[in-house]
Design a protein around this motif. Structure first.
Motif, PDB file in Angstrom:
ATOM      1  N   ASP A  38       0.814  -1.207   0.000  1.00  0.00           N
ATOM      2  CA  ASP A  38       0.000   0.000   0.000  1.00  0.00           C
ATOM      3  C   ASP A  38       0.852   1.263   0.000  1.00  0.00           C
ATOM      4  O   ASP A  38       0.356   2.342  -0.276  1.00  0.00           O
ATOM      5  CB  ASP A  38      -0.880   0.054   1.258  1.00  0.00           C
ATOM      6  CG  ASP A  38      -2.130  -0.796   1.097  1.00  0.00           C
ATOM      7  OD1 ASP A  38      -2.501  -1.045  -0.050  1.00  0.00           O
ATOM      8  OD2 ASP A  38      -2.685  -1.181   2.119  1.00  0.00           O
ATOM      9  N   VAL A  70       0.963   3.608  -3.126  1.00  0.00           N
ATOM     10  CA  VAL A  70      -0.289   4.335  -3.368  1.00  0.00           C
ATOM     11  C   VAL A  70      -0.497   5.360  -2.260  1.00  0.00           C
ATOM     12  O   VAL A  70      -0.901   6.488  -2.506  1.00  0.00           O
ATOM     13  CB  VAL A  70      -1.494   3.364  -3.409  1.00  0.00           C
ATOM     14  CG1 VAL A  70      -2.757   4.117  -3.783  1.00  0.00           C
ATOM     15  CG2 VAL A  70      -1.233   2.241  -4.382  1.00  0.00           C
ATOM     16  N   LEU A  76      -6.482   8.934  -8.507  1.00  0.00           N
ATOM     17  CA  LEU A  76      -6.295   7.585  -9.057  1.00  0.00           C
ATOM     18  C   LEU A  76      -7.049   7.393 -10.374  1.00  0.00           C
ATOM     19  O   LEU A  76      -7.026   6.309 -10.957  1.00  0.00           O
ATOM     20  CB  LEU A  76      -6.772   6.524  -8.049  1.00  0.00           C
ATOM     21  CG  LEU A  76      -5.999   6.431  -6.717  1.00  0.00           C
ATOM     22  CD1 LEU A  76      -6.682   5.462  -5.766  1.00  0.00           C
ATOM     23  CD2 LEU A  76      -4.558   5.996  -6.957  1.00  0.00           C
ATOM     24  N   ARG A 115      -9.965   1.308  -2.917  1.00  0.00           N
ATOM     25  CA  ARG A 115      -9.252   0.486  -3.903  1.00  0.00           C
ATOM     26  C   ARG A 115      -9.924  -0.877  -4.083  1.00  0.00           C
ATOM     27  O   ARG A 115      -9.951  -1.429  -5.168  1.00  0.00           O
ATOM     28  CB  ARG A 115      -7.790   0.318  -3.486  1.00  0.00           C
ATOM     29  CG  ARG A 115      -7.053   1.646  -3.453  1.00  0.00           C
ATOM     30  CD  ARG A 115      -5.551   1.469  -3.511  1.00  0.00           C
ATOM     31  NE  ARG A 115      -4.980   0.856  -2.330  1.00  0.00           N
ATOM     32  CZ  ARG A 115      -4.728   1.517  -1.200  1.00  0.00           C
ATOM     33  NH1 ARG A 115      -5.015   2.788  -1.099  1.00  0.00           N
ATOM     34  NH2 ARG A 115      -4.185   0.903  -0.179  1.00  0.00           N
ATOM     35  N   ARG A 134     -12.946  -0.339  -6.125  1.00  0.00           N
ATOM     36  CA  ARG A 134     -12.511  -0.147  -7.511  1.00  0.00           C
ATOM     37  C   ARG A 134     -12.255  -1.494  -8.185  1.00  0.00           C
ATOM     38  O   ARG A 134     -12.684  -1.739  -9.306  1.00  0.00           O
ATOM     39  CB  ARG A 134     -11.223   0.694  -7.539  1.00  0.00           C
ATOM     40  CG  ARG A 134     -10.656   0.815  -8.938  1.00  0.00           C
ATOM     41  CD  ARG A 134      -9.142   0.853  -9.002  1.00  0.00           C
ATOM     42  NE  ARG A 134      -8.473  -0.066  -8.121  1.00  0.00           N
ATOM     43  CZ  ARG A 134      -7.236   0.100  -7.686  1.00  0.00           C
ATOM     44  NH1 ARG A 134      -6.558   1.169  -8.024  1.00  0.00           N
ATOM     45  NH2 ARG A 134      -6.665  -0.787  -6.904  1.00  0.00           N
TER      46      ARG A 134
END
Ligand SMILES: Nc1ncnc2c1ncn2[C@@H]1O[C@H](COP(=O)(O)OP(=O)(O)OP(=O)(O)O)[C@@H](O)[C@H]1O
Length: 351
Positions: free
Chosen positions: A17, A20, A201, A229, A232
């Protein structure tokens, strides 16, 4: 709980992670969402020091994992236009480790010391002197012949972070000129954070989906970004890529994040408290053992949110489930359940 589950719901950062997370970090105080009081206080501390042309007072940040302490430390350095050095309490096992860091600081540098409560004791004493007099006493030799050689260091600003301000020795706490208490974020603030992250993003996030993810993020930006995420992924593989309310609900239920945002650990704690201990009161260590976790994990990761959300009360006799906890878990409290003790709840008291 498997490693995978823990990675999803825990506010602790997982390794993959990090890339990001750093891309999503706000870079300035203005971009930093929420914590309005802390932001305003901090902005005054920084601006006034800049006007005086001096390094600002040392700053302590306290608050749970994932609430933005590292982000704020980076912002402090950026706002001051100063270099930032990052280390952490567990990395400082001996005073020599700290001396090596302190003696190489440049003037005005910001030193971020994460998990400051986990630093070795002898190093703590060295830090007191460094914070106050910008000096380190380097010990030369051993035993009775040992001598302390004072070494001047450049004036710097220490930014300490801790999940447990109460565990810091008073002499250390007192040497911070400003203490920032980071609290959980409101769902509205988390929505703003989610929209910002989605923009960065390149994700199309609908408003009602953002509200749903925000509501289930345990008041924590790191969790909000992580759930974003996962939703997503779901939208990409099973939908048309847009993050809709349906996608958010389906993905969150797949990852076992419930309606209130409680994760597996939260529910395991509540389940043990209700079924095994009939709603309490029960001590934290006993509760932790019964869910197979370290007391520190239950105390830092699960409990603060459960208390904040009104499921657990901390009383002088131990942890007690509230009527809301029984209702949320779909259980009926026994007639002698210890709700009365909840009236004794004092958030500052450590049972
Ligand atoms: N106020 C905020 N606004 C926008 N994003 C935030 C905010 N606070 C935190 N974040 C996001 O949450 C992530 C986690 O924040 P950060 O690493 O600063 O938490 P932390 O309190 O230092 O946690 P830990 O103590 O576990 O390291 C960051 O990547 C950042 O993107």
């Amino acid at each position: 709980m498997s490693e995978h589950d823990r990675e999803l719901v825990s506010p602790e950062a997982a390794l993959d992670d990090h890339a990001v997370e750093s891309a999503l970090r706000p870079r300035t105080l203005d971009e930093f969402v929420g914590q309005d009081r802390v932001r305003e206080q901090l902005s005054l501390v920084l601006r006034s020091a800049q006007q005086r042309g001096t390094a600002p007072d040392h700053i302590l940040m306290s608050g749970g994992p994932g609430l933005g302490k590292t982000t704020l430390a980076m912002i402090i350095a950026a706002e001051l236009g100063a270099p930032l050095r990052i280390t952490s309490g567990p990395a400082i096992e001996r005073s020599g480790d700290l001396a090596a860091v302190l003696s190489t600081l440049r003037e005005g540098e910001v030193l971020f010391l994460d998990e400051i409560h986990r630093m070795a004791r002898p190093a703590e004493e060295m830090l007191y002197v460094a914070m106050e007099d910008f000096r380190v006493d380097v010990m030369v030799g051993k035993g009775p012949g040992a001598t302390a050689i004072p070494l001047e260091i450049a004036p710097f600003t220490l930014v300490g972070a801790t999940t447990r301000a109460g565990m810091l020795p008073a002499p250390l706490r007192d040497r911070f000129g400003f203490v920032a208490h980071m609290d959980f974020y409101s769902p509205e603030e988390l929505e703003l954070i989610l929209h910002r992250s989605a923009r960065l993003l390149g994700i199309e996030l609908l408003d009602d989906a953002a509200a749903e993810i925000a509501r289930r993020s345990r008041g924590t930006p790191r969790i909000a970004n992580r759930l974003l995420r996962r939703v997503r992924d779901y939208a990409q593989v099973r939908g048309d890529g847009r993050l809709t309310l349906e996608c958010a609900r389906a993905a969150l239920s797949l990852y076992e994040v419930d309606d209130e945002g409680l994760d597996r650990l939260d529910r395991a704690v509540l389940d043990a408290l209700l079924r095994r201990f009939r709603g309490g009161p029960v001590g934290l260590s006993t509760l932790a053992v019964s869910v197979g976790e370290e007391p520190e994990t239950v105390e830092i990761v699960a409990e603060p949110f459960l208390v904040r959300a009104g499921f657990i009360a901390r009383t002088p006799r131990g942890r007690v489930a509230t009527p809301q906890a029984w209702a949320h878990m779909g259980l009926t409290p026994p007639p002698d359940a210890a709700f009365g003790a909840a009236a004794l709840f004092d958030p500052d008291e450590e049972p």
